[in-house]
Design an enzyme around this catalytic site. Structure first.
Site, PDB file in Angstrom:
ATOM      1  N   ASP A  15      23.012 -12.341  -8.819  1.00 49.26           N
ATOM      2  CA  ASP A  15      21.328 -12.877  -8.830  1.00 49.26           C
ATOM      3  C   ASP A  15      21.101 -12.820 -10.115  1.00 49.26           C
ATOM      4  OD1 ASP A  15      19.029 -13.316  -7.190  1.00 49.26           O
ATOM      5  OD2 ASP A  15      18.610 -11.592  -7.723  1.00 49.26           O
ATOM      6  N   SER A  16      19.740 -13.499 -10.173  1.00 48.05           N
ATOM      7  CA  SER A  16      18.999 -13.480 -11.507  1.00 48.05           C
ATOM      8  C   SER A  16      18.435 -12.206 -11.959  1.00 48.05           C
ATOM      9  CB  SER A  16      17.834 -14.300 -11.396  1.00 48.05           C
ATOM     10  OG  SER A  16      16.943 -13.968 -10.241  1.00 48.05           O
ATOM     11  N   TYR A  47      14.485 -16.727 -12.564  1.00 45.44           N
ATOM     12  CA  TYR A  47      15.124 -18.075 -12.645  1.00 45.44           C
ATOM     13  C   TYR A  47      14.162 -19.211 -11.988  1.00 45.44           C
ATOM     14  CZ  TYR A  47      19.728 -16.433 -14.147  1.00 45.44           C
ATOM     15  OH  TYR A  47      20.792 -16.226 -14.782  1.00 45.44           O
ATOM     16  N   GLY A  48      13.446 -18.774 -11.081  1.00 41.51           N
ATOM     17  CA  GLY A  48      12.566 -19.745 -10.390  1.00 41.51           C
ATOM     18  C   GLY A  48      11.647 -20.925 -10.875  1.00 41.51           C
ATOM     19  N   CYS A  78      21.611 -15.802  -4.988  1.00 45.16           N
ATOM     20  CA  CYS A  78      20.184 -16.394  -5.481  1.00 45.16           C
ATOM     21  C   CYS A  78      20.053 -17.921  -5.040  1.00 45.16           C
ATOM     22  CB  CYS A  78      20.356 -16.139  -6.776  1.00 45.16           C
ATOM     23  SG  CYS A  78      18.724 -16.812  -7.899  1.00 45.16           S
ATOM     24  N   GLU A 163       9.705  -7.969  -8.403  1.00 44.35           N
ATOM     25  CA  GLU A 163      10.290  -7.273  -9.591  1.00 44.35           C
ATOM     26  C   GLU A 163       9.134  -6.042 -10.350  1.00 44.35           C
ATOM     27  OE1 GLU A 163      13.153  -8.397 -11.580  1.00 44.35           O
ATOM     28  OE2 GLU A 163      13.776  -9.288  -9.831  1.00 44.35           O
ATOM     29  N   CYS A 197      14.366 -16.948  -0.371  1.00 45.48           N
ATOM     30  CA  CYS A 197      14.583 -16.157  -1.858  1.00 45.48           C
ATOM     31  C   CYS A 197      14.855 -14.769  -1.286  1.00 45.48           C
ATOM     32  CB  CYS A 197      13.311 -16.270  -2.494  1.00 45.48           C
ATOM     33  SG  CYS A 197      13.240 -15.378  -3.829  1.00 45.48           S
ATOM     34  N   THR A 198      15.983 -14.525  -2.139  1.00 41.38           N
ATOM     35  CA  THR A 198      16.637 -13.160  -2.050  1.00 41.38           C
ATOM     36  C   THR A 198      15.738 -11.750  -2.003  1.00 41.38           C
ATOM     37  OG1 THR A 198      17.724 -13.343  -3.931  1.00 41.38           O
ATOM     38  CG2 THR A 198      18.903 -13.649  -2.255  1.00 41.38           C
ATOM     39  N   HIS A 199      14.574 -12.134  -2.783  1.00 37.65           N
ATOM     40  CA  HIS A 199      13.602 -10.990  -3.220  1.00 37.65           C
ATOM     41  C   HIS A 199      12.658 -10.794  -1.852  1.00 37.65           C
ATOM     42  CE1 HIS A 199      14.712 -11.497  -7.218  1.00 37.65           C
ATOM     43  NE2 HIS A 199      13.646 -10.708  -7.734  1.00 37.65           N
TER      44      HIS A 199
HETATM   45  N1  DGL Z   1      16.566 -14.278  -6.236  1.00 39.70           N
HETATM   46  C1  DGL Z   1      16.150 -15.453  -6.731  1.00 39.70           C
HETATM   47  C2  DGL Z   1      16.256 -16.399  -5.492  1.00 39.70           C
HETATM   48  O1  DGL Z   1      16.717 -16.078  -4.448  1.00 39.70           O
HETATM   49  C3  DGL Z   1      14.762 -15.778  -7.148  1.00 39.70           C
HETATM   50  C4  DGL Z   1      14.147 -14.766  -8.282  1.00 39.70           C
HETATM   51  C5  DGL Z   1      14.164 -15.517  -9.725  1.00 39.70           C
HETATM   52  O2  DGL Z   1      13.219 -16.448  -9.572  1.00 39.70           O
HETATM   53  O3  DGL Z   1      14.769 -15.502 -10.536  1.00 39.70           O
HETATM   54  O4  DGL Z   1      15.815 -17.400  -5.529  1.00 39.70           O
END
Ligand code: DGL
Length: 279
Positions: A15-16, A47-48, A78, A163, A197-199
């Site tokens: 993941d990022s 990364y988004g 991710c 985050e 999104c995994t967050h």
């Molecule tokens: N975990 C990333 C996802 O599932 C998003 C986090 C990011 O923007 O890096 O899209």
């Protein structure tokens, strides 16, 4: 079929940042016997909001590193990386890197599950700007279930809230409510919202507060775990290459101390991380 008497292959989870830990947790619960290595590119997250080219390049570097560490199978846990990098890595890079290894994403397994959940067949997808603008969910859903209507909503503030450990703060309510109200105003027939999104599972408690009755939330962790279990059952040649000593390693491109501390929020238990450099 080649069999390995002492298989040592690992399953890599990328993941990022921290978000993929929500997926790792469900996978490791469902299949505790495997050896896992988690890699969070925290130094370059999020990364988004990054371009296709940059997300692809960073993800490819991470996959290369996980292969070097001994991973036979890598899950891009991710959505942004799955949306922007998975296809190119599978089609262009893997045949050159090592055609026997596999890289899988989280979007397809998530989409496969939604038909049985939605009654109205109107689906909402909440994700990063990158995931939503890629239209990956819309394309995948329309391909699999052409009778469905899909609406995407980019929620650019949600990852920073998580985050920065602000996901439970009163300030988070403003940004959560804003997007929930907006997507349901765009299509009031939506009865299923995908947390793309995994967050976002960390925001579930607050999201539910603003959901009208009858709208279901779909978090992908368990579904991705189920799908991986099924994949390994259908691919004994891959399973036979994987070690089964229940080992876990956590790698991050940021400070190991910071990662270890924040990771406990996602996993509700302490872990020890190691800092690495990838390029
Ligand atoms: N975990 C990333 C996802 O599932 C998003 C986090 C990011 O923007 O890096 O899209």
């Amino acid at each position: 079929m080649t069999t390995h008497p002492h298989p040592s292959g690992l399953i890599g989870i990328f993941d990022s940042g921290y978000g993929g830990l929500t997926i790792f947790d469900k996978i490791a619960q469902a299949m505790p016997q495997y050896n896992y290595i988690y890699l969070g590119d925290n130094a370059r997250a999020p990364y988004g909001t990054r371009s296709f080219e940059v997300v692809y390049r960073f993800t490819r570097q991470a996959v290369g590193r996980l292969f070097e560490e001994g991973c036979q199978l890598v899950i891009l846990a991710c959505n942004t990386a799955s949306a922007k990098a998975l296809r190119t890595i599978q089609q262009r890079d893997l045949p050159l890197m090592d055609p026997t290894r596999r890289v899988l994403g989280v979007i397809r397994p998530t989409v496969e599950a939604i038909d049985s959940i939605s009654r109205t067949k109107h689906i909402g997808v909440l994700g990063t700007s990158g995931t939503i603008s890629s239209l990956s969910y819309t394309i995948e859903i329309e391909k699999m279930f052409p009778y469905m209507t899909v609406t995407g909503e980019a929620c650019p503030m949600w990852v920073p809230l998580v985050e920065n450990n602000e996901f439970d703060s009163p300030g988070a309510d403003y940004f959560i409510r804003q997007h929930i109200e907006h997507i349901l105003a765009v299509d009031p027939a939506i009865d299923t919202l995908i947390l793309g999104c995994t967050h976002y599972p960390l925001l579930i408690r607050k999201i539910r507060r603003y959901l009208p009755e009858g709208v279901a939330l779909f978090a992908q962790g368990e579904r991705v775990a189920e799908s991986l279990k099924d994949y390994l059952a259908r691919h004994p040649e891959m399973d036979s290459r994987l070690g089964k000593q229940s080992t876990r390693r956590f790698l991050t491109t940021e400070s190991a101390g910071r990662f270890s501390e924040s990771a406990s929020l996602f996993l509700s238990r302490p872990i020890e991380a190691e800092q690495i450099v990838i390029s």
